[in-house]
Design an enzyme around this catalytic site. Structure first.
Site, PDB file in Angstrom:
ATOM      1  N   HIS A  43     -54.047  90.230  34.007  1.00 13.29           N
ATOM      2  CA  HIS A  43     -54.617  91.486  34.501  1.00 13.29           C
ATOM      3  C   HIS A  43     -55.310  91.161  35.817  1.00 13.29           C
ATOM      4  CE1 HIS A  43     -56.945  95.126  34.949  1.00 13.29           C
ATOM      5  NE2 HIS A  43     -56.303  95.669  33.936  1.00 13.29           N
ATOM      6  N   ASP A  67     -53.096  94.960  26.207  1.00 18.85           N
ATOM      7  CA  ASP A  67     -51.863  95.567  25.713  1.00 18.85           C
ATOM      8  C   ASP A  67     -51.243  94.702  24.619  1.00 18.85           C
ATOM      9  OD1 ASP A  67     -51.855  97.775  27.642  1.00 18.85           O
ATOM     10  OD2 ASP A  67     -51.470  96.214  29.118  1.00 18.85           O
TER      11      ASP A  67
END
Length: 381
Positions: free
Chosen positions: A280, A321
């Site tokens: 990320h 996720d």
């Protein structure tokens, strides 16, 4: 993905070490420990190059604006949440620590700068969680709810509570006197998942100025009803580069169950596809939300293998996720559980952003840089 040493990064940026470290802490440059020497750090080459180009000479206003939109400098002021030094904060409180003890309702009270939302839903308890039902319920409110402009923050908070529970009736149906994580666990008949669901809802409530929060703020800035702002956010969240990234994780796991983790990852990378399970941009040392979730349930074997092999091959840790998909598998939740959890949680953040934007009194209206055919003009004398 290539990495630079501190010396190489400083040479490219033509800056001081303090400035390099500041850019890392603000999430502008991703960094990780040097495998050859854990005392040293390596810096993401693409991030360094982007900043170096940005600072090379004077830039036009439109160039600055375009860069800001793409993971650049902040473009709006907000007191709701931020990521600093790889940690997520809600109005100054560490979100990971906050998630240890509070509910989504208590998180709403913090983010909305007001009292905890009252239980005001219908609480039918007859339906299963449904994203489609959430869209329909919100759309049904938009044409009858009042515009948001010209109303006090207290009035908006009361309406925000009603909008939240409109969403909750669709995504976590159940008795109205129960916290939302318990309603969600009961609707899936998984009471043992309740505490992990509570943590996930709190950790996903907001995440600075992400795509869906920006969409909600644009809608709010035009004076639309709060239900319309949440509808905008929800529509944006369904994109595969945002809240629906869990589907890419599921596809990777399915491939890994057939080919093995290493071959599944190699095939995905060789096809030029992104691995939505890893990394990320705002967390160079690992997504803190994922770490906070993954420590509270045993990883299913296939997920554990993909995590171990993937983190070594890609050089990035798993993200939220991956954690949501893994949690759904660990508790045998329905396939769409990750997007249901994400949508319910993030509704709190969208409402916070909408109310903050309304309070600013500013319309968000960028200009476009036209790149189409030359405009036809009257050439007659």
């Amino acid at each position: 993905m290539s990495w630079l040493t501190a010396e190489e990064a400083l040479q490219a940026l033509k800056t001081k070490p303090q400035t390099l470290y500041a850019n890392v802490s603000r999430g502008r440059i991703r960094a990780k420990a040097d495998p050859a020497d854990p005392r040293r750090s390596l810096y993401q080459a693409a991030d360094v190059q982007r900043l170096a180009e940005r600072h090379a000479g004077r830039r036009k206003t439109e160039t600055v604006a375009a860069e800001a939109i793409r993971w650049g400098d902040p473009v709006l002021s907000s007191a709701i949440s931020t990521i600093i030094g790889g940690r997520l904060f809600y109005r100054g409180k560490d979100a990971a620590g906050f998630a240890e003890v509070v509910t989504l309702e208590q998180t709403a009270a913090l983010l909305w700068n007001g009292a905890e939302p009252p239980f005001s839903s219908r609480g039918t308890g007859h339906a299963s969680p449904s994203l489609q039902a959430a869209f329909l319920a919100l759309a049904g409110r938009v044409t009858s709810d009042l515009p948001s402009l010209g109303r006090s923050q207290a009035a908006l908070r009361r309406e925000a509570s009603g909008v939240l529970y409109t969403v909750a009736d669709a995504l976590a149906p159940g008795p109205s006197d129960r916290p939302l994580h318990l309603r969600l666990a009961a609707s899936w008949q998984r009471p043992h998942a309740a505490d992990c669901l509570r943590r996930a809802l709190v950790l996903l409530a907001d995440h600075e100025l992400n795509a869906s929060a920006f969409a909600a703020r644009v809608t709010a800035s035009a004076g639309a009803a709060l239900s319309a702002t949440v509808l905008s956010g929800l529509a944006t969240l369904t994109g595969p580069l945002h809240g629906a990234a869990w589907q890419g994780v599921g596809a990777l796991i399915e491939t890994a169950s057939t080919l093995g983790a290493e071959q599944a990852i190699r095939r995905t990378l060789a096809q030029g596809n992104r691995l939505s399970a890893f990394g990320h941009p705002l967390y160079p040392n690992g997504d803190v939300r994922a770490l906070a979730l993954l420590s509270h349930f045993p990883l299913p074997p296939q997920f554990a293998e993909v995590r171990e092999v993937g983190e070594e091959m890609v050089g990035e840790e798993v993200n939220v996720d991956f954690a949501l998909a893994a949690m759904a598998a660990a508790f045998d939740l329905p396939r769409e559980a990750p997007i249901i959890i994400f949508s319910l949680a993030r509704s709190v953040g969208w409402l916070a952003h909408a109310m903050e934007q309304i309070d600013s009194g500013e319309l968000i209206r960028p200009r476009a840089r036209y790149t189409g055919p030359a405009a036809e003009t009257d050439s007659r004398a």
